[in-house]
Design an enzyme around this catalytic site. Structure first.
Site, PDB file in Angstrom:
ATOM      1  N   LEU A 142       3.125   1.363   3.976  1.00  0.00           N
ATOM      2  CA  LEU A 142       3.585   0.577   5.028  1.00  0.00           C
ATOM      3  C   LEU A 142       2.383  -0.477   5.269  1.00  0.00           C
ATOM      4  O   LEU A 142       1.338   0.128   5.820  1.00  0.00           O
ATOM      5  CB  LEU A 142       3.949   1.039   6.443  1.00  0.00           C
ATOM      6  CG  LEU A 142       4.493   0.438   7.522  1.00  0.00           C
ATOM      7  CD1 LEU A 142       5.648  -0.433   7.422  1.00  0.00           C
ATOM      8  CD2 LEU A 142       4.626   1.499   8.894  1.00  0.00           C
ATOM      9  N   ASP A 161       8.226  -5.728  24.562  1.00  0.00           N
ATOM     10  CA  ASP A 161       8.250  -6.163  25.772  1.00  0.00           C
ATOM     11  C   ASP A 161       8.826  -5.060  26.775  1.00  0.00           C
ATOM     12  O   ASP A 161       9.540  -4.371  26.563  1.00  0.00           O
ATOM     13  CB  ASP A 161       9.176  -7.326  25.999  1.00  0.00           C
ATOM     14  CG  ASP A 161       9.102  -8.325  27.294  1.00  0.00           C
ATOM     15  OD1 ASP A 161       7.957  -8.031  27.984  1.00  0.00           O
ATOM     16  OD2 ASP A 161      10.048  -9.037  27.435  1.00  0.00           O
ATOM     17  N   HIS A 198       1.176  -0.483  29.496  1.00  0.00           N
ATOM     18  CA  HIS A 198       0.377  -0.854  28.396  1.00  0.00           C
ATOM     19  C   HIS A 198      -0.116   0.473  27.702  1.00  0.00           C
ATOM     20  O   HIS A 198      -0.030   0.688  26.450  1.00  0.00           O
ATOM     21  CB  HIS A 198      -0.670  -1.577  28.925  1.00  0.00           C
ATOM     22  CG  HIS A 198      -0.260  -2.999  29.235  1.00  0.00           C
ATOM     23  ND1 HIS A 198       0.799  -3.728  28.566  1.00  0.00           N
ATOM     24  CD2 HIS A 198      -0.766  -3.766  30.571  1.00  0.00           C
ATOM     25  CE1 HIS A 198       0.841  -4.969  29.220  1.00  0.00           C
ATOM     26  NE2 HIS A 198      -0.067  -4.931  30.407  1.00  0.00           N
TER      27      HIS A 198
END
Length: 253
Positions: A144, A33, A50
């Site tokens: 991962l 966020d 972004h």
């Protein structure tokens, strides 16, 4: 040509007093966020935030990989994000292709596997194509797991699970009496994954925003005022260090 930044290998390079061998969460979920506020503070359009946020994704992936986190789930685009202005949505739908074009070779080199949760079929065709290519390319990797929540909403996920269970009960595939938390979890997007041990949210907000409502029931929460584009290895490791000092009781003593 973009310059490739290697995964961090040295403990000192990340944080000298951070022990990557002790009580590391297997699954970390993050609500990314603050991209818009980061841009607005600099007098830039929201899409600039972004774009900068993509770099923060790799900062965290490198840190998670170094700390031997097994699953990293990132809230990339929610079902509610469709309410944003169309130019912003169009830009967000192009980001997966841009991210993967730059970083997929590095992810492959470091054995990272890419997957998604959410209503994938409702995404634009070009977004689906880019993500599917990366998923196919990394499907045999066993390091991962980089798990993107794309077009994800937890209430929708739960409702779809209930509907599917009802259908399976009607078809005698499952008995009502047999349904428990484990069986219900099998109907969620996260089937096969452990629930997050740690939730991180950036930007100072303290809410879940319809993210993994079932799965976060016993997770540890960690909030920071840092805006997502400023998220780096140091901040991520602060969250892990805080987690290491907590005692999880799951309702017990």
């Amino acid at each position: 040509m973009s310059m490739k930044i290697p995964f961090i290998k040295s403990k000192q390079a990340v944080n000298a007093d951070f022990d990557v061998t002790e009580n590391i969460p297997d699954h970390v979920a993050i609500i990314m966020d603050g991209n818009g506020r980061w841009a607005e503070k600099r007098g830039l359009p929201r899409i600039a935030g972004h774009k900068e946020g993509v770099k923060a994704v790799m900062n965290v992936v490198r840190a998670a990989n170094h700390a031997h986190v097994k699953v990293l789930t990132l809230y990339a685009f929610s079902t509610e994000n469709w309410n944003r202005p169309k130019p912003e949505i169009d830009f967000l739908m192009k980001l997966p292709k841009e991210f993967l074009h730059i970083y997929l070779p590095e992810l492959m080199e470091n054995n990272v596997k890419i997957d998604t949760i959410g209503d994938f079929a409702a995404l634009p065709a070009h977004t689906q194509k880019a993500v599917k290519y990366a998923k196919d390319k990394t499907k045999d990797n066993d390091g991962l797991l980089l798990n993107f929540a794309l077009n994800y909403g937890s209430r929708y996920e739960i409702m779809q699970a209930i509907k599917q269970i009802m259908d399976d009960v009607d078809c005698n595939k499952v008995s009502v009496d047999a349904i428990d938390e484990d069986i219900f979890s099998e109907y969620l997007y996260t089937n096969g994954l452990s629930d997050p041990d740690l939730l991180i949210r950036t930007s100072g907000e303290k809410r879940l925003s319809n993210f993994l409502l079932w799965q976060l029931a016993y997770s540890e929460f960690w909030f920071t005022d840092v805006l997502w584009p400023d998220m780096d290895e140091k901040v991520f490791n602060e969250a892990l260090k805080d987690y290491q000092n907590r005692k999880r009781r799951y309702g017990g003593i």
